[in-house]
Design a protein around this motif. Structure first.
Motif, PDB file in Angstrom:
ATOM      1  N   GLY A 297      -9.761   1.468   3.409  1.00 49.83           N
ATOM      2  CA  GLY A 297      -8.739   1.757   2.558  1.00 49.83           C
ATOM      3  C   GLY A 297      -8.215   0.553   1.994  1.00 49.83           C
ATOM      4  N   MET A 298      -7.962  -0.441   2.881  1.00 48.19           N
ATOM      5  CA  MET A 298      -7.066  -1.443   2.686  1.00 48.19           C
ATOM      6  C   MET A 298      -8.207  -2.182   1.716  1.00 48.19           C
ATOM      7  N   TYR A 299      -9.366  -2.436   2.159  1.00 44.53           N
ATOM      8  CA  TYR A 299     -10.317  -3.071   1.214  1.00 44.53           C
ATOM      9  C   TYR A 299     -10.402  -2.507  -0.306  1.00 44.53           C
ATOM     10  N   ARG A 300     -10.584  -1.190  -0.323  1.00 44.66           N
ATOM     11  CA  ARG A 300     -10.681  -0.517  -1.718  1.00 44.66           C
ATOM     12  C   ARG A 300      -9.473  -0.786  -2.628  1.00 44.66           C
ATOM     13  N   HIS A 301      -8.478  -0.860  -1.672  1.00 39.83           N
ATOM     14  CA  HIS A 301      -6.864  -0.916  -2.325  1.00 39.83           C
ATOM     15  C   HIS A 301      -6.743  -2.458  -3.112  1.00 39.83           C
ATOM     16  N   ALA A 302      -7.196  -3.220  -2.241  1.00 34.95           N
ATOM     17  CA  ALA A 302      -6.999  -4.689  -2.525  1.00 34.95           C
ATOM     18  C   ALA A 302      -8.040  -5.009  -3.598  1.00 34.95           C
ATOM     19  N   TYR A 303      -9.225  -4.546  -3.576  1.00 34.23           N
ATOM     20  CA  TYR A 303     -10.266  -4.690  -4.556  1.00 34.23           C
ATOM     21  C   TYR A 303      -9.706  -4.240  -5.807  1.00 34.23           C
ATOM     22  N   ALA A 304      -9.196  -3.067  -5.910  1.00 32.80           N
ATOM     23  CA  ALA A 304      -8.698  -2.260  -6.976  1.00 32.80           C
ATOM     24  C   ALA A 304      -7.536  -3.262  -7.534  1.00 32.80           C
ATOM     25  N   GLU A 305      -6.780  -3.925  -6.793  1.00 37.76           N
ATOM     26  CA  GLU A 305      -5.667  -4.790  -7.457  1.00 37.76           C
ATOM     27  C   GLU A 305      -6.164  -5.784  -7.974  1.00 37.76           C
ATOM     28  N   GLN A 306      -7.058  -6.378  -7.399  1.00 37.64           N
ATOM     29  CA  GLN A 306      -7.699  -7.577  -7.881  1.00 37.64           C
ATOM     30  C   GLN A 306      -8.524  -7.454  -9.378  1.00 37.64           C
ATOM     31  N   TRP A 307      -9.099  -6.331  -9.469  1.00 31.67           N
ATOM     32  CA  TRP A 307      -9.802  -5.763 -10.817  1.00 31.67           C
ATOM     33  C   TRP A 307      -8.800  -5.592 -11.955  1.00 31.67           C
TER      34      TRP A 307
ATOM     35  N   PHE B 208       0.856  -1.147  -0.089  1.00 30.17           N
ATOM     36  CA  PHE B 208      -0.201  -0.108  -0.099  1.00 30.17           C
ATOM     37  C   PHE B 208       1.047   1.374  -0.038  1.00 30.17           C
ATOM     38  N   ASN B 209       2.094   1.046  -0.546  1.00 31.29           N
ATOM     39  CA  ASN B 209       3.037   2.107  -0.422  1.00 31.29           C
ATOM     40  C   ASN B 209       2.757   3.638  -1.000  1.00 31.29           C
ATOM     41  N   GLN B 210       1.914   3.406  -2.103  1.00 40.76           N
ATOM     42  CA  GLN B 210       1.479   4.641  -2.624  1.00 40.76           C
ATOM     43  C   GLN B 210       0.241   5.006  -2.184  1.00 40.76           C
ATOM     44  N   LEU B 211      -0.557   4.650  -1.349  1.00 37.48           N
ATOM     45  CA  LEU B 211      -1.773   5.074  -0.629  1.00 37.48           C
ATOM     46  C   LEU B 211      -1.618   6.047   0.423  1.00 37.48           C
ATOM     47  N   THR B 212      -2.246   7.218   0.379  1.00 35.91           N
ATOM     48  CA  THR B 212      -1.936   8.233   1.369  1.00 35.91           C
ATOM     49  C   THR B 212      -3.183   8.598   2.083  1.00 35.91           C
ATOM     50  N   CYS B 213      -3.035   9.407   3.145  1.00 36.05           N
ATOM     51  CA  CYS B 213      -4.278   9.844   4.093  1.00 36.05           C
ATOM     52  C   CYS B 213      -5.159  10.466   3.263  1.00 36.05           C
ATOM     53  N   ALA B 214      -4.762  11.208   2.003  1.00 37.46           N
ATOM     54  CA  ALA B 214      -5.811  12.006   1.140  1.00 37.46           C
ATOM     55  C   ALA B 214      -6.772  11.292   0.452  1.00 37.46           C
ATOM     56  N   GLU B 215      -6.380   9.784   0.262  1.00 38.24           N
ATOM     57  CA  GLU B 215      -7.264   9.091  -0.314  1.00 38.24           C
ATOM     58  C   GLU B 215      -8.078   8.080   0.441  1.00 38.24           C
ATOM     59  N   ILE B 216      -7.875   8.247   1.810  1.00 40.77           N
ATOM     60  CA  ILE B 216      -8.517   7.210   2.822  1.00 40.77           C
ATOM     61  C   ILE B 216      -9.162   8.217   4.015  1.00 40.77           C
ATOM     62  N   MET B 217      -8.958   9.316   4.118  1.00 40.42           N
ATOM     63  CA  MET B 217      -9.571  10.016   5.241  1.00 40.42           C
ATOM     64  C   MET B 217     -10.858  10.151   5.136  1.00 40.42           C
ATOM     65  N   SER B 218     -11.492  10.543   6.210  1.00 40.17           N
ATOM     66  CA  SER B 218     -13.120  10.902   6.167  1.00 40.17           C
ATOM     67  C   SER B 218     -13.131  12.514   6.077  1.00 40.17           C
ATOM     68  N   SER B 219     -13.862  12.975   5.053  1.00 43.71           N
ATOM     69  CA  SER B 219     -13.957  14.590   4.868  1.00 43.71           C
ATOM     70  C   SER B 219     -15.143  14.929   4.276  1.00 43.71           C
TER      71      SER B 219
END
Length: 388
Positions: A375-385, A237-248
């Motif tokens: 964020g982990m789930y969305r990233h893993a799902y995107a990788e599988q897709w 998840f090295n490229q995943l940052t706070c901006a992509e997973i935070m609540s806002s």
């Protein structure tokens, strides 16, 4: 100290079981016997009945424990014993020559020897005794001067090391403990490992199967391996940052917001914590449900106590404000903070809610454990897709 705490503290003195089979233990004992006998014999052959030069010095016994009983330890490798003993002997002789007080010279010799061993990457615990021997060995040792470094220290170190190498080779034991062939040659090289996690029973089984004493407690080894697992998993998840997973956007309050209103917001939104900001959206602190339920406040007074004080004082009719109960020591991160850097904050440091700041240090979002999981789930799902 309570009785339970005292019992638990004394229980920590109980040694951990040694995962070494009896044949290996006997092999180590026999090796130490052979090593010390060979070292003393070699000194006798090389020097003969030389007056004033001991055939054996006490630190060699401690070195024998490492070389034959714990040969896998980094402290027992060839450069450790040779470099550590030589540098410590040199430091000890110098301190004995320069400082008249034996206690002061001994203390300084050990301290400087440790410093030198760290600098030269040859830490060898028995070498501390070598430095002490140079200072406290008596007139015969002092008379040798810097000859003490060569005879007996260098000769005995080389003899003991040679005996250890020969003995381990003859008995089919790997020493020195150089890296296995095929090990990673650089930081970027990957090592194929199974994806399944391990249990304590797996760890104990592998250690027992290796049949040698490792210079690390099993609890520390287990903790280290689990941290490595976590780090390896987070690396994906090295490229995943706070901006992509935070609540806002974030629901926040000010220091002048009443405690009752803050409780209402927490209940309405299902939050467990809410940040406290100023007029420029800079984070001043954080308030949790625990703070509002009577936990310690920033002034070490409970909500109940503060409320009672306000109730009985005529000027305390105004409602209790968040500024009196918030925790100003709040941990924050920035938008560019990577997912891999967030995990230790939640897994090891005990954080549950971390405000996210923008480039101007204003509140931009909130990271919670739920955000990490999503964020982990969305990233893993995107990788599988993408793989499909």
């Amino acid at each position: 100290m309570s009785r339970h705490t005292a019992i638990r503290w004394f229980s920590s003195f109980i040694p951990s079981p040694i995962a070494v089979r009896w044949p290996e233990r006997l092999r180590s004992c026999l090796g130490a016997l052979v090593g010390i006998a060979f070292t003393g014999g070699a000194m006798h052959v090389l020097l003969g009945p030389a007056l004033g030069i001991p055939l054996l010095v006490a630190p060699m016994g401690a070195s024998a424990v490492l070389l034959f009983a714990v040969p896998a330890s980094p402290l027992a490798q060839p450069w450790s014993i040779i470099g550590g003993n030589l540098v410590s002997a040199t430091v000890g002789v110098a301190c004995a020559s320069w400082i008249a007080d034996p206690v002061g010279a001994a203390a300084l010799a050990v301290a400087l020897a440790i410093c030198a061993m760290f600098a030269l990457r040859c830490v060898h615990p028995p070498s501390g005794a070598v430095a002490l021997t140079a200072v406290l060995g008596g007139p015969s040792i002092h008379a040798l001067g810097y000859r003490f470094v060569a005879e007996p220290i260098f000769v005995q170190s080389v003899a003991l090391l040679g005996a250890a190498i020969a003995y381990h080779t003859i008995t089919g034991h790997r020493y020195p403990h150089a890296a296995f062939q095929g090990a990673a040659s650089g930081p970027a090289q990957r090592i194929a490992t199974p994806q399944a996690s391990f249990t304590r029973a797996d760890l104990e089984a592998v250690v027992n199967r290796r049949g040698e004493l490792l210079d690390i407690d099993l609890d520390d080894l287990e903790s280290l391996l689990r941290d490595i697992q976590l780090q390896a998993y987070a690396r994906s998840f090295n490229q995943l940052t706070c901006a992509e997973i935070m609540s806002s956007p974030v629901v926040a309050v000010s220091v002048t917001t009443s405690v009752s209103e803050t409780c209402r917001l927490l209940k309405q939104h299902g939050f467990k914590a809410i940040p406290v900001i100023d007029a420029d959206h800079h984070v001043l602190g954080i308030v949790t449900r625990a703070d509002l339920d009577g936990e310690r406040t920033s002034s070490d007074k409970s909500i109940v106590r503060l409320s009672m004080q306000r109730w009985f004082k005529p000027k305390a009719a105004s409602p209790l404000l968040v500024g009196a109960v918030m925790n100003p020591a709040v941990r924050t991160v920035c938008l560019a903070t990577r997912f891999v850097d967030l995990l230790p904050l939640f897994a090891n440091d005990g954080h549950h809610h971390i405000p996210v700041l923008d480039s101007e240090e204003r509140l931009a979002g909130m990271i919670t454990q739920a955000d990490l999981i999503e964020g982990m789930y969305r990233h893993a799902y995107a990788e599988q897709w993408r793989a499909a």
